[in-house]
Structure formats: structure tokens, C-alpha cells
Design a protein around this motif. Sequence first.
Motif, PDB file in Angstrom:
ATOM      1  N   THR A 113      43.599  45.887  43.676  1.00  0.00           N
ATOM      2  CA  THR A 113      42.922  46.787  44.516  1.00  0.00           C
ATOM      3  C   THR A 113      41.552  46.147  44.976  1.00  0.00           C
ATOM      4  O   THR A 113      41.022  46.362  45.982  1.00  0.00           O
ATOM      5  N   THR A 114      41.071  45.471  44.062  1.00  0.00           N
ATOM      6  CA  THR A 114      39.742  44.792  44.466  1.00  0.00           C
ATOM      7  C   THR A 114      39.936  43.199  45.036  1.00  0.00           C
ATOM      8  O   THR A 114      38.941  42.623  45.350  1.00  0.00           O
ATOM      9  N   ALA A 115      41.134  42.667  45.340  1.00  0.00           N
ATOM     10  CA  ALA A 115      41.208  41.470  45.615  1.00  0.00           C
ATOM     11  C   ALA A 115      40.588  41.217  47.135  1.00  0.00           C
ATOM     12  O   ALA A 115      40.171  40.054  47.568  1.00  0.00           O
ATOM     13  N   TRP A 116      40.552  42.327  47.987  1.00  0.00           N
ATOM     14  CA  TRP A 116      39.966  42.201  49.419  1.00  0.00           C
ATOM     15  C   TRP A 116      38.480  42.571  49.443  1.00  0.00           C
ATOM     16  O   TRP A 116      38.089  42.653  50.704  1.00  0.00           O
ATOM     17  N   THR A 117      37.897  42.936  48.360  1.00  0.00           N
ATOM     18  CA  THR A 117      36.406  43.263  48.412  1.00  0.00           C
ATOM     19  C   THR A 117      35.497  42.109  48.728  1.00  0.00           C
ATOM     20  O   THR A 117      36.171  41.109  48.679  1.00  0.00           O
ATOM     21  N   PRO A 118      34.546  42.175  49.229  1.00  0.00           N
ATOM     22  CA  PRO A 118      33.707  41.050  49.729  1.00  0.00           C
ATOM     23  C   PRO A 118      33.052  40.168  48.724  1.00  0.00           C
ATOM     24  O   PRO A 118      33.240  40.529  47.396  1.00  0.00           O
ATOM     25  N   ALA A 119      33.010  38.867  49.057  1.00  0.00           N
ATOM     26  CA  ALA A 119      32.948  37.837  47.899  1.00  0.00           C
ATOM     27  C   ALA A 119      31.561  38.342  46.948  1.00  0.00           C
ATOM     28  O   ALA A 119      31.622  37.789  45.633  1.00  0.00           O
ATOM     29  N   GLY A 120      30.437  38.971  47.344  1.00  0.00           N
ATOM     30  CA  GLY A 120      29.441  39.203  46.492  1.00  0.00           C
ATOM     31  C   GLY A 120      29.595  40.343  46.020  1.00  0.00           C
ATOM     32  O   GLY A 120      28.618  40.926  45.130  1.00  0.00           O
ATOM     33  N   ALA A 121      30.616  41.133  45.882  1.00  0.00           N
ATOM     34  CA  ALA A 121      30.643  42.346  45.319  1.00  0.00           C
ATOM     35  C   ALA A 121      30.565  42.188  43.738  1.00  0.00           C
ATOM     36  O   ALA A 121      30.146  43.365  43.045  1.00  0.00           O
ATOM     37  N   GLY A 122      31.373  41.198  43.111  1.00  0.00           N
ATOM     38  CA  GLY A 122      31.241  41.095  41.638  1.00  0.00           C
ATOM     39  C   GLY A 122      32.481  40.273  41.162  1.00  0.00           C
ATOM     40  O   GLY A 122      33.244  39.525  42.075  1.00  0.00           O
ATOM     41  N   PRO A 123      32.459  39.763  39.912  1.00  0.00           N
ATOM     42  CA  PRO A 123      33.450  39.141  39.585  1.00  0.00           C
ATOM     43  C   PRO A 123      34.908  39.544  39.696  1.00  0.00           C
ATOM     44  O   PRO A 123      34.972  40.740  39.579  1.00  0.00           O
ATOM     45  N   TRP A 124      35.771  38.779  39.665  1.00  0.00           N
ATOM     46  CA  TRP A 124      37.147  39.379  40.011  1.00  0.00           C
ATOM     47  C   TRP A 124      38.158  38.244  39.443  1.00  0.00           C
ATOM     48  O   TRP A 124      37.701  37.083  39.196  1.00  0.00           O
ATOM     49  N   PRO A 125      39.064  38.735  38.631  1.00  0.00           N
ATOM     50  CA  PRO A 125      39.667  40.256  38.717  1.00  0.00           C
ATOM     51  C   PRO A 125      39.036  40.953  37.327  1.00  0.00           C
ATOM     52  O   PRO A 125      39.813  41.894  37.171  1.00  0.00           O
ATOM     53  N   ALA A 159      47.554  32.544  31.299  1.00  0.00           N
ATOM     54  CA  ALA A 159      48.440  32.521  32.459  1.00  0.00           C
ATOM     55  C   ALA A 159      47.981  33.188  33.595  1.00  0.00           C
ATOM     56  O   ALA A 159      47.828  32.738  34.912  1.00  0.00           O
ATOM     57  N   ALA A 160      47.443  34.648  33.347  1.00  0.00           N
ATOM     58  CA  ALA A 160      46.884  35.373  34.506  1.00  0.00           C
ATOM     59  C   ALA A 160      45.787  34.862  35.026  1.00  0.00           C
ATOM     60  O   ALA A 160      45.419  35.154  36.128  1.00  0.00           O
ATOM     61  N   SER A 161      44.697  34.574  34.166  1.00  0.00           N
ATOM     62  CA  SER A 161      43.732  33.771  34.409  1.00  0.00           C
ATOM     63  C   SER A 161      43.812  32.552  35.440  1.00  0.00           C
ATOM     64  O   SER A 161      42.962  32.387  36.378  1.00  0.00           O
ATOM     65  N   VAL A 162      44.520  31.865  34.936  1.00  0.00           N
ATOM     66  CA  VAL A 162      44.903  30.530  35.774  1.00  0.00           C
ATOM     67  C   VAL A 162      45.487  30.973  37.183  1.00  0.00           C
ATOM     68  O   VAL A 162      45.070  30.269  38.250  1.00  0.00           O
ATOM     69  N   VAL A 163      46.355  31.822  37.235  1.00  0.00           N
ATOM     70  CA  VAL A 163      46.756  32.464  38.438  1.00  0.00           C
ATOM     71  C   VAL A 163      45.735  33.109  39.491  1.00  0.00           C
ATOM     72  O   VAL A 163      45.506  32.876  40.643  1.00  0.00           O
ATOM     73  N   ALA A 164      44.921  33.676  38.774  1.00  0.00           N
ATOM     74  CA  ALA A 164      43.751  34.451  39.375  1.00  0.00           C
ATOM     75  C   ALA A 164      42.756  33.265  39.786  1.00  0.00           C
ATOM     76  O   ALA A 164      42.460  33.378  41.054  1.00  0.00           O
TER      77      ALA A 164
END
Length: 429
Positions: A113-125, A159-164
Motif C-alpha cells: 500500500t505504501t510502495a508508491w508514497t513519496p520518498a520522504g514519507a518515511g522508512p519503507w517497508p 529474504a523479505a528485507s533483501v527483496v525490499a
Amino acid sequence: MQVPPPVNGAAQWAGDQLGDLGRALMTPAEGHVPLLAGAQRGWVRALPYLLAVAAAITLLSTGTVVLAQDYGLPTAVAGALALAQSVPLVVAVTRPLAAWWVMSSGVVLGALTTAWTPAGAGPWPWPVPTLIGYVFLMAALALRERGRTLLAVWLVTLAASVVAADLNQPRAGQTAIITVAVSGAVLLLGWTVRGRGEAQRKLAEQERISEAERERSTLLEERARIARELHDVVAHHMSVITVQADSAPYRIEGLPPQAVEEFGTIAAAARGSLAEMRRLLGVLRSDGSAPDRAPQPGVEQLERLVETVRQAGVRASLRSEEVGELPQGVSLSAYRIVQEALANVVRHAPGAVAEVVLAAEGRTLLVTVENGPGGTPGVESGEGTGHGLVGMRERVRLLSGRLETGPTAAGGFRVFAELPVTSTGESPR
């Protein structure tokens, strides 16, 4: 038979290991006992629920605000995601692996859901509230699940962190490193703490088992000792019966043949019983100890016993009322109870004043041994055999009597025994 190539063998081994890890993720530890369920106090047992509810409420509110304000999600969507990422903490008190599946699904949905938020929105994921909740869940997992399950959870997180990080290096790179490092550290620490606790519980259980075995061994040894002593008492009476039955035809004139035959049968039965008792005594003395040829003591020897205790430094005295003639078993038990009680006084209360009282109440012999303060009276020390109080209880139980032991108000110790006398004509007067 062909040996598989090393490469194929390594691939098969790796596949087997991955299969085991996958099954570990699907198989929680047996039982759903809550954390700290074994605590004795109620507030301690309730503590995990209180902490889980408090953490869930806090993360639900902060997560909703962060997702709505920093990531620009609609309030309803932000609340639903925060709910999926916080409420599993309450479930984790009893079912941490199931809670991990729910929270992981919430984390994945939040990341999509938050993948397309602005870069400065906060840490992802991993928004900060989500990461904090996940770390709390790692602690609950580490305290309940098996080591293979914890390894599988950490590998999935890695694995999830590496993919992200591969998908969005600028936003996910640093967050992925922190998530993998912190979750791994919490899992390792919790697993170590749980292992230490389990080792301590097993050690305590072994100590309880050993103590129970020692008590049982002491009890059996004391029963064998009492049986050996009572053998002499019963053997004396059986010997008298044998002699009287054998000599009756010679001592009593004019006995009919039937009476002579009956006396012979009684004598033969008595001799057979004596032989069986000697075989039983041989079993009881299977440790190789030599038989004791000395006569068994009774209440008549208590004055000599008290004098011996005086020489050991205990100011002991004996007060005996008229108790009449006692059966040998009762007299022997009374003597041994007094002997064990005075031995405890010498061992644990040197220099104390001790009084031994023998009294009769109807058909019951009352035995009292009471001492004043000095040392640590009435407590079996490591120097003793551990048979003192056990022997007293066994002797009293053998006679269907009653035993009371315990400290006195003055700081001493008191032993009180009631020994019923059931033989006709031999009861105390």
C-alpha cells in the motif's frame, strides 16, 4: 548402487533443510500455555496480557497516525493496516507463531500500500510502529517456539528485507539492515534465555526426583531396621511357644493323645515360622551386616540412655510415671523414639535442657521429649543419617499411634508420641 554426485547430494540436503524450515513455520510448539503461566502469583500470570494489550493499543493509535499523516493513506485504510500489525501482539501471548503469520500478512499489505508514497514519507517497508511491533513479536516467538522455527522466521525476515531493498534501495536499504539485525538479536537473546530457563527447570526437577529417591531410600532403610529389631522380639515369643508346646506333654500329666498331637502341631508350626523369619531376616541383611546378638532395649534402659546423653553435654532428665508392664514391641518403640529425639538434641542443640516424660493414659503410652533452645533443634543436619524423624514416624505408624513434632514457643523442640497398647493384660495402668 550408484552414489549420487556431490552436487546433487548437496542440493538434496539443501532441499531437505528448506523443507524442514517450511514445516517448522507451519507447526507451532505443542500446547498453548500462556507466557508466565507457571507463576504462583496471579498478577505475574496476568502481566503478559497487560503488556500485550498496552503495546497493541499504543501501536494501533500511533500506527494509524503515522500511516495517515506521513504516508498519506486514508484514515480507514491506515487504521485497518495498523490493526493488522498490532492486535497480533495480544494473540502472541498464547499463539506466537499464528500471530506472526497475521502480522507478516499485515506488513506485506502495508508495504504494497505504501510502495508508491513519496520518498520522504518515511522508512519503507517498515514504518517505525510496525518495526517496534514486529520486534515485540520476535521476543514472544523466542520465548515459546523451537529453535528451528525461530531460524525459519529470521530467514523469511531476511529474504523479505533483501527483496525490499532490491526493489527500493534508497528507502529500504537502511531499514532492512536494522530489521534483520534487531530481529535476529532479539530471537537469539530470547532463545538463549528460554534455554537457560528450561535447563534450570530440568535441573530443579532432577533435584526434586533425587530428593524423593533419597527420602524413599531412607524410609526403606528405616523400615528394614525396624523389621530387624522386631524380628528379635517376635522370635523370642515364638521360641517360648515352641519350648512350651514341646515340653507340655512332659510337664502336664494325663494329657490325652489328641492334646499331645495338638501340642506337637503347635511346636512344628512355631519352628516353621521361626525358620521363615530367619530367611526374611537374611533378605533384610543382604547388605552383609552381621546379625545383632544383643537383646533389644526397652523403657527399662531409658535411665542409662539419659545418663549417656548427659555425658554428651545435654542436661537431660527422665520422669517416668507407673506405666506397668509393656509389650516388647511398644517398649522397644518408646526407647527408640526417645533415643532418636535425644540424638537430635545432642546434634542440633548442644548444651540445651531436655526432659523425657513417660506417662500412661488408659491403654496408651505417652512419650514426650522436649528441649530448650540451643543450636538449631529439630532440624536434620548434613551430619546426621536423616533417619531420625523418619524412624519415629514409622515406629508410631507401626503401632497405629500418633506423633507430633515441632518447635516450641520458647525456641526449643518437642516430640510427642502416643503408642496404643492392645495386648490384654499388658497395657499401662
